[in-house]
Design an enzyme around this catalytic site. Structure first.
Site, PDB file in Angstrom:
ATOM      1  N   HIS A   1       0.847  -1.190   0.000  1.00  0.00           N
ATOM      2  CA  HIS A   1       0.000   0.000   0.000  1.00  0.00           C
ATOM      3  C   HIS A   1       0.889   1.247   0.000  1.00  0.00           C
ATOM      4  O   HIS A   1       2.104   1.162   0.225  1.00  0.00           O
ATOM      5  CB  HIS A   1      -0.947   0.016   1.215  1.00  0.00           C
ATOM      6  CG  HIS A   1      -0.253   0.038   2.533  1.00  0.00           C
ATOM      7  ND1 HIS A   1      -0.168  -1.053   3.373  1.00  0.00           N
ATOM      8  CD2 HIS A   1       0.421   1.031   3.167  1.00  0.00           C
ATOM      9  CE1 HIS A   1       0.506  -0.729   4.452  1.00  0.00           C
ATOM     10  NE2 HIS A   1       0.881   0.512   4.357  1.00  0.00           N
TER      11      HIS A   1
HETATM   12  P1  TYD Z   1      -1.408  -3.284   7.940  1.00  0.00           P
HETATM   13  O1  TYD Z   1      -1.227  -1.808   7.859  1.00  0.00           O
HETATM   14  O2  TYD Z   1      -2.139  -3.958   6.834  1.00  0.00           O
HETATM   15  O3  TYD Z   1       0.006  -3.985   8.117  1.00  0.00           O
HETATM   16  P2  TYD Z   1       1.245  -4.114   7.081  1.00  0.00           P
HETATM   17  O4  TYD Z   1       1.259  -2.882   6.225  1.00  0.00           O
HETATM   18  O5  TYD Z   1       2.435  -4.205   7.970  1.00  0.00           O
HETATM   19  O6  TYD Z   1       1.090  -5.350   6.282  1.00  0.00           O
HETATM   20  O7  TYD Z   1      -2.109  -3.602   9.342  1.00  0.00           O
HETATM   21  C1  TYD Z   1      -2.402  -4.919   9.771  1.00  0.00           C
HETATM   22  C2  TYD Z   1      -3.590  -4.850  10.729  1.00  0.00           C
HETATM   23  O8  TYD Z   1      -3.297  -4.085  11.891  1.00  0.00           O
HETATM   24  C3  TYD Z   1      -4.828  -4.250  10.108  1.00  0.00           C
HETATM   25  O9  TYD Z   1      -5.957  -4.995  10.573  1.00  0.00           O
HETATM   26  C4  TYD Z   1      -4.883  -2.838  10.678  1.00  0.00           C
HETATM   27  C5  TYD Z   1      -4.201  -2.994  12.016  1.00  0.00           C
HETATM   28  N1  TYD Z   1      -3.469  -1.787  12.427  1.00  0.00           N
HETATM   29  C6  TYD Z   1      -3.938  -1.003  13.450  1.00  0.00           C
HETATM   30  O10 TYD Z   1      -5.008  -1.269  14.048  1.00  0.00           O
HETATM   31  N2  TYD Z   1      -3.214   0.111  13.817  1.00  0.00           N
HETATM   32  C7  TYD Z   1      -2.069   0.441  13.200  1.00  0.00           C
HETATM   33  O11 TYD Z   1      -1.424   1.456  13.566  1.00  0.00           O
HETATM   34  C8  TYD Z   1      -1.587  -0.385  12.113  1.00  0.00           C
HETATM   35  C9  TYD Z   1      -0.312  -0.048  11.382  1.00  0.00           C
HETATM   36  C10 TYD Z   1      -2.315  -1.488  11.768  1.00  0.00           C
END
Ligand code: TYD
Length: 134
Positions: free
Chosen positions: A49
């Site tokens: 993303h």
């Molecule tokens: P995501 O941003 O998709 O992780 P990555 O980019 O590392 O693959 O986040 C994974 C999960 O955690 C998603 O359900 C959203 C949650 N999340 C939060 O609740 N707060 C946060 O600050 C972050 C970064 C993720």
């Protein structure tokens, strides 16, 4: 600028090493959120993303991993394996991270609270934004 690598000052002697990050002195933004990631299998690809507004400083506290960064025109891979180094990424950069070592712990310092609306999750939308289309 796709990214910038920061080398943080290390306080170190026979008792170990310490990095302190203080507002202003070492940092390009005010930290409003901290999260960290560990226990990720080697071949998992996280991220996939970009962000509309968010700035982040990414620090690999233990082990190593690869960040693949894309500004819509070119792609670069940055290998992180040093807890005294920070990978600074601004908004509108597509990121994927993978190649996690078993002991990898990644800490992310972020300029904004979590906001689902700040995510650009479709690569085609990101490309359009990167081209200046919205
Ligand atoms: P995501 O941003 O998709 O992780 P990555 O980019 O590392 O693959 O986040 C994974 C999960 O955690 C998603 O359900 C959203 C949650 N999340 C939060 O609740 N707060 C946060 O600050 C972050 C970064 C993720």
């Amino acid at each position: 600028m796709m990214y910038k690598l920061y080398d943080f000052p290390v306080h170190g002697d026979h008792s170990g090493k310490l990095v302190a990050l203080e507002k202003g002195a070492d940092f390009p933004f005010e930290i409003r959120r901290v999260y960290y990631i560990w226990g990720t299998d080697k071949d998992v690809v996280r991220g996939r993303h970009a962000h509309r507004k968010l700035e982040q400083m990414i620090i690999c506290l233990s082990g190593s991993c690869d960040f693949i960064l894309d500004n819509g025109t070119k792609r670069e891979t940055v290998h992180l394996n040093n807890p005294a180094q920070g990978l600074y990424i601004r908004h509108n950069i597509w990121r994927e991270f993978t190649n996690f070592s078993p002991d990898c712990v990644v800490m992310v310092l972020a300029s904004e609270p979590y906001d689902e609306a700040d995510y650009i999750k479709k690569y085609s939308n990101f490309k359009e934004l990167a081209r200046g289309g919205g």
